[in-house]
Scaffold this active site. Structure first.
Site, PDB file in Angstrom:
ATOM      1  N   CYS A  75     -28.033  12.166 -24.913  1.00 63.25           N
ATOM      2  CA  CYS A  75     -28.541  11.639 -23.655  1.00 63.25           C
ATOM      3  C   CYS A  75     -27.462  11.748 -22.574  1.00 63.25           C
ATOM      4  CB  CYS A  75     -28.958  10.179 -23.834  1.00 63.25           C
ATOM      5  SG  CYS A  75     -27.558   9.047 -24.072  1.00 63.25           S
ATOM      6  N   HIS A 106     -24.849   4.078 -29.308  1.00 63.47           N
ATOM      7  CA  HIS A 106     -25.488   5.293 -29.820  1.00 63.47           C
ATOM      8  C   HIS A 106     -24.584   5.907 -30.886  1.00 63.47           C
ATOM      9  CE1 HIS A 106     -28.277   6.178 -26.148  1.00 63.47           C
ATOM     10  NE2 HIS A 106     -28.307   4.908 -26.502  1.00 63.47           N
ATOM     11  N   GLU A 109     -23.394   8.878 -31.215  1.00 62.29           N
ATOM     12  CA  GLU A 109     -22.294   9.668 -30.667  1.00 62.29           C
ATOM     13  C   GLU A 109     -21.133   8.776 -30.210  1.00 62.29           C
ATOM     14  OE1 GLU A 109     -26.090  11.718 -28.968  1.00 62.29           O
ATOM     15  OE2 GLU A 109     -25.513   9.737 -29.719  1.00 62.29           O
ATOM     16  N   CYS A 131     -24.160   9.737 -23.452  1.00 58.71           N
ATOM     17  CA  CYS A 131     -23.372  10.367 -24.513  1.00 58.71           C
ATOM     18  C   CYS A 131     -22.773  11.695 -24.056  1.00 58.71           C
ATOM     19  CB  CYS A 131     -24.227  10.546 -25.763  1.00 58.71           C
ATOM     20  SG  CYS A 131     -24.691   8.950 -26.491  1.00 58.71           S
TER      21      CYS A 131
END
Length: 156
Positions: free
Chosen positions: A84, A54, A56, A87
């Site tokens: 999410c 992701h 992040e 993260c």
């Protein structure tokens, strides 16, 4: 120090790189206490064959490498979409001072939409959270991506 909007524009630049790579357009940058961008990333789970890739996570990894430390004390993460569960955990463990995000994620956002994991009492670190910075731009980028994807599926 530059504004939150300035850094969110840099995160949006990352999201557009992800879009160019065919990924869901989410981008992130890590900024140190002096206002320097020390990490950047965009979503890349498809291209990297990695469910943890992701924006992040990639920005945190980049910052950790550049700073030589997994703890990013005093840093702020700017991300175009509410984080999410995965993260959120990484943000807390990185000891970030702040999280600034753009669009809310009503399906899986863990800063406010589905839960506020940052406010849970069992964590020994607190992250200041601010949402909604350039939210309309971030949401539009995602909406356009998914609309184009659905249109492409209709043509197959």
């Amino acid at each position: 120090m530059r504004s939150d909007e300035f850094y969110m524009h840099r995160a949006l630049d990352q999201a557009r790189q992800g879009l160019s790579a065919g990924e869901v357009p989410v981008g992130a940058v890590v900024v140190d206490a002096a206002g320097e961008i020390v990490g950047a990333g965009f979503n890349a789970p498809v291209g990297e064959h990695d469910p943890s890739a992701h924006a992040e996570i990639r920005a945190l990894r980049d910052a950790g490498e550049r700073l030589g430390n997994y703890r990013l004390d005093g840093c702020t993460l700017y991300v175009t979409l509410e984080p999410c569960l995965m993260c959120t955990g990484a943000i807390i463990h990185a000891r970030l001072a702040r999280l600034v995000y753009g669009a809310a994620e009503p399906r899986s956002g863990m800063a406010e939409s589905k839960a506020n994991l940052f406010a849970q009492p069992w964590y020994n670190h607190r992250v200041t959270v601010e949402g909604g910075v350039l939210a309309a731009r971030a949401a539009r980028l995602l909406r356009d991506f998914f609309a184009a994807r659905r249109a492409g599926l209709d043509n197959d």
